[in-house]
Design an enzyme around this catalytic site. Structure first.
Site, PDB file in Angstrom:
ATOM      1  N   ASP A  98      54.911   7.750 -18.692  1.00  0.00           N
ATOM      2  CA  ASP A  98      54.756   8.375 -20.001  1.00  0.00           C
ATOM      3  C   ASP A  98      55.776   9.510 -20.161  1.00  0.00           C
ATOM      4  O   ASP A  98      56.973   9.295 -20.002  1.00  0.00           O
ATOM      5  CB  ASP A  98      53.299   8.834 -20.153  1.00  0.00           C
ATOM      6  CG  ASP A  98      52.942   9.338 -21.528  1.00  0.00           C
ATOM      7  OD1 ASP A  98      52.755   8.510 -22.432  1.00  0.00           O
ATOM      8  OD2 ASP A  98      52.854  10.567 -21.702  1.00  0.00           O
ATOM      9  N   HIS A 129      47.561   1.706 -20.482  1.00  0.00           N
ATOM     10  CA  HIS A 129      48.697   2.618 -20.417  1.00  0.00           C
ATOM     11  C   HIS A 129      48.967   3.189 -19.033  1.00  0.00           C
ATOM     12  O   HIS A 129      50.084   3.613 -18.749  1.00  0.00           O
ATOM     13  CB  HIS A 129      48.433   3.770 -21.404  1.00  0.00           C
ATOM     14  CG  HIS A 129      49.501   4.798 -21.479  1.00  0.00           C
ATOM     15  ND1 HIS A 129      50.826   4.499 -21.754  1.00  0.00           N
ATOM     16  CD2 HIS A 129      49.450   6.152 -21.319  1.00  0.00           C
ATOM     17  CE1 HIS A 129      51.538   5.617 -21.778  1.00  0.00           C
ATOM     18  NE2 HIS A 129      50.730   6.633 -21.499  1.00  0.00           N
TER      19      HIS A 129
END
Length: 304
Positions: free
Chosen positions: A116, A282
């Site tokens: 991320d 994610h």
């Protein structure tokens, strides 16, 4: 001149010690370290801290010197005051921190893994300090400029915080600050697709940091920088390529994997790209750590 202060054993990651490292630029980063061998530096993303790696770090430490910093603005690292251009939280500034950390630890270079926001810092690190990085693994991202350029209703709906957090101070800071636990839980539950991947104890540590007004502001500045100065830096370096081998891993149940051909988005950003989708959302290192470890170890074995 760097300084180091021991903070004792990590209460969450077996065999890891905590230290505060004051960098030559005056910023202090909280860092967890464990293991011996070739250095492997791993950077978390939003809204976590270095505990995002807790399920994979002990296994990796059997073979590598594993280094887990909290990004500036996150966790227990410094949260310096920002500026009108958001330069304080530009990925270039954050990558400079990591370059200085590598120096402070007496290392020449590291293998890099970023998730991320940490992967976005890694992108800049590989461009600005290529001599410090032997290989890169980026987890669940497409390039920032690409994602903004291809924004459509689906992306804006799923990743609404990319547009909410960049609103002028103090709008998002005030709204999140009214109930940071609600915002944090909704964010994590929406991003991770594996129930129970974040234990209550780990969530509470994320929240311990996230509820600090200084961190809420730093998070907003991180995203404001991504929508402004980071795009300027990317445009200036549009001809630069990541020179070291690059592995991409992403969750097939997540927004990035469903909206983008992830490998193709990086093919004009790096000279040597490979990638794989993983059966998760994610955060594969938290959701399916064994699968993530197998993919990462295979890549590291092939390039180191």
């Amino acid at each position: 001149m760097s300084e180091m202060t021991d903070r004792g054993a990590s209460p969450f990651i077996d065999g890891f010690a905590l230290k505060d490292v004051k960098l030559a630029n005056g910023v202090t980063l909280r860092v967890a370290t464990g293991g011996e061998g070739s250095p492997l530096l791993m950077l978390h993303g939003h809204p976590q801290n270095h505990l995002a790696w807790r399920k994979v770090a002990p296994q990796l430490a059997k073979k590598y010197q594993v280094i887990l910093p909290d990004l500036r603005g996150y966790g227990d690292s410094d949260k310096p005051a920002s500026d009108e251009q958001h330069l304080t939280y530009a990925k270039r500034s954050m990558a400079d921190d990591i370059s200085l950390l590598i120096d402070a630890l007496g290392l020449d270079h590291v293998a890099f893994v970023g998730h991320d926001r940490g992967a976005r810092v890694g992108h800049r690190l590989a461009l600005d300090h290529p001599e410090k990085v032997t290989c890169c693994t980026f987890v669940d991202i497409a390039p920032t400029a690409t994602m903004y350029a291809k924004t459509d209703k689906a992306f804006a709906t799923r990743y609404f915080w990319w547009f909410f957090l960049i609103q002028p101070h103090p709008l998002p800071e005030t709204m999140i600050g009214q109930d940071p636990a609600f915002f944090l839980r909704k964010h994590i539950d929406g991003q991770l697709k594996t129930p129970g991947a974040t234990s209550e104890a780990v969530f509470n540590d994320y929240l311990r940091c996230y509820q600090q007004p200084e961190m809420i502001h730093a998070v907003c500045e991180d995203y404001r920088a991504a929508a402004t100065i980071d795009l300027e830096h990317d445009a200036q370096d549009s001809e630069k390529r990541i020179a070291c081998p690059l592995q991409l891993l992403w969750g097939e149940k997540g927004t990035v994997g469903q909206l983008y051909d992830v490998v193709s988005t990086w093919q004009d950003k790096a000279v040597d790209v490979q990638g794989a989708a993983l059966p998760c959302g994610h955060s594969p290192q938290e959701e399916i750590p064994e699968v993530f470890l197998a993919q990462l170890q295979g890549f590291l074995d092939s390039v180191l």
